[in-house]
Motif scaffolding. Sequence first.
Motif, PDB file in Angstrom:
ATOM      1  N   ALA A 199       0.834  -1.207   0.000  1.00 46.81           N
ATOM      2  CA  ALA A 199       0.000   0.000   0.000  1.00 46.81           C
ATOM      3  C   ALA A 199       0.870   1.259   0.000  1.00 46.81           C
ATOM      4  CB  ALA A 199      -0.932  -0.005   1.209  1.00 46.81           C
ATOM      5  N   ARG A 200       1.981   1.231   0.697  1.00 43.96           N
ATOM      6  CA  ARG A 200       2.897   2.383   0.694  1.00 43.96           C
ATOM      7  C   ARG A 200       3.521   2.567  -0.682  1.00 43.96           C
ATOM      8  NH1 ARG A 200       6.727   3.525   5.498  1.00 43.96           N
ATOM      9  NH2 ARG A 200       6.956   5.311   4.140  1.00 43.96           N
ATOM     10  N   ARG A 201       3.909   1.447  -1.310  1.00 45.44           N
ATOM     11  CA  ARG A 201       4.496   1.542  -2.654  1.00 45.44           C
ATOM     12  C   ARG A 201       3.488   2.119  -3.649  1.00 45.44           C
ATOM     13  NH1 ARG A 201       6.679  -3.470  -1.203  1.00 45.44           N
ATOM     14  NH2 ARG A 201       5.029  -4.578  -2.329  1.00 45.44           N
ATOM     15  N   GLU A 202       2.226   1.719  -3.498  1.00 46.16           N
ATOM     16  CA  GLU A 202       1.177   2.184  -4.412  1.00 46.16           C
ATOM     17  C   GLU A 202       0.646   3.559  -4.035  1.00 46.16           C
ATOM     18  OE1 GLU A 202      -1.688  -0.925  -4.134  1.00 46.16           O
ATOM     19  OE2 GLU A 202      -0.494  -2.339  -5.304  1.00 46.16           O
ATOM     20  N   GLY A 203       1.004   4.031  -2.848  1.00 47.92           N
ATOM     21  CA  GLY A 203       0.541   5.339  -2.396  1.00 47.92           C
ATOM     22  C   GLY A 203      -0.871   5.327  -1.838  1.00 47.92           C
ATOM     23  N   THR A 204      -1.373   4.152  -1.463  1.00 47.21           N
ATOM     24  CA  THR A 204      -2.737   4.060  -0.941  1.00 47.21           C
ATOM     25  C   THR A 204      -2.785   3.893   0.575  1.00 47.21           C
ATOM     26  OG1 THR A 204      -2.751   1.677  -1.330  1.00 47.21           O
ATOM     27  CG2 THR A 204      -3.634   3.075  -3.089  1.00 47.21           C
ATOM     28  N   ALA A 205      -1.632   3.869   1.227  1.00 45.89           N
ATOM     29  CA  ALA A 205      -1.595   3.728   2.681  1.00 45.89           C
ATOM     30  C   ALA A 205      -2.101   5.022   3.327  1.00 45.89           C
ATOM     31  CB  ALA A 205      -0.181   3.415   3.156  1.00 45.89           C
ATOM     32  N   THR A 206      -2.891   4.907   4.375  1.00 50.13           N
ATOM     33  CA  THR A 206      -3.433   6.062   5.070  1.00 50.13           C
ATOM     34  C   THR A 206      -2.333   6.765   5.852  1.00 50.13           C
ATOM     35  OG1 THR A 206      -5.524   4.890   5.306  1.00 50.13           O
ATOM     36  CG2 THR A 206      -5.207   6.813   6.679  1.00 50.13           C
ATOM     37  N   THR A 207      -2.253   8.066   5.685  1.00 55.40           N
ATOM     38  CA  THR A 207      -1.241   8.855   6.397  1.00 55.40           C
ATOM     39  C   THR A 207      -1.889   9.573   7.579  1.00 55.40           C
ATOM     40  OG1 THR A 207      -1.634  10.825   5.061  1.00 55.40           O
ATOM     41  CG2 THR A 207       0.023   9.258   4.244  1.00 55.40           C
ATOM     42  N   LEU A 208      -1.053  10.123   8.451  1.00 56.27           N
ATOM     43  CA  LEU A 208      -1.560  10.875   9.598  1.00 56.27           C
ATOM     44  C   LEU A 208      -2.371  12.081   9.138  1.00 56.27           C
ATOM     45  CD1 LEU A 208      -1.709  11.403  12.633  1.00 56.27           C
ATOM     46  CD2 LEU A 208       0.459  12.617  12.442  1.00 56.27           C
ATOM     47  N   ALA A 209      -1.896  12.768   8.131  1.00 62.34           N
ATOM     48  CA  ALA A 209      -2.612  13.941   7.619  1.00 62.34           C
ATOM     49  C   ALA A 209      -4.003  13.552   7.110  1.00 62.34           C
ATOM     50  CB  ALA A 209      -1.802  14.606   6.510  1.00 62.34           C
ATOM     51  N   GLN A 210      -4.113  12.415   6.437  1.00 62.82           N
ATOM     52  CA  GLN A 210      -5.418  11.966   5.951  1.00 62.82           C
ATOM     53  C   GLN A 210      -6.355  11.665   7.109  1.00 62.82           C
ATOM     54  OE1 GLN A 210      -4.083   8.669   3.604  1.00 62.82           O
ATOM     55  NE2 GLN A 210      -4.330   9.762   1.669  1.00 62.82           N
TER      56      GLN A 210
END
Length: 120
Positions: free
Chosen positions: A78-89
């Motif tokens: 998910a991090r590689r694909e950019g779909t991991a949830t971030t703190l800002a989200q």
Amino acid sequence: MTTLLLNLRQVPDDEAEEVRALLEEHRIPFYETEPSLWGISFGGIWLSHPDDKDRAKALLERYQQERSRQQRERYAQARREGTATTLAQRLREQPLRALGVLIAVTGLLLVTLVPFLTLG
């Protein structure tokens, strides 16, 4: 005497279901307690026979290692694909909760530090 195998506090439903299926697959008798109405107890999966404790714990340990590996792989992908949830989200999704936590932390810091700051 029964033995608690898995406390269901903060256990996702899919994980609890997989543990039940694992125990049934290996014919280990168990029963489950439900969470209490007031949130004191979160329920659990209990072994019916104490003789099954070692075998069930070994199965559960292997299962949890495999699940942990799979979850780490899913997160990395998910991090590689950019779909991991971030703190800002998360902050944008739940601004009131974030503000409430910030206020609570600030209040706790003030209650803790004010006596020391007013000593001198």
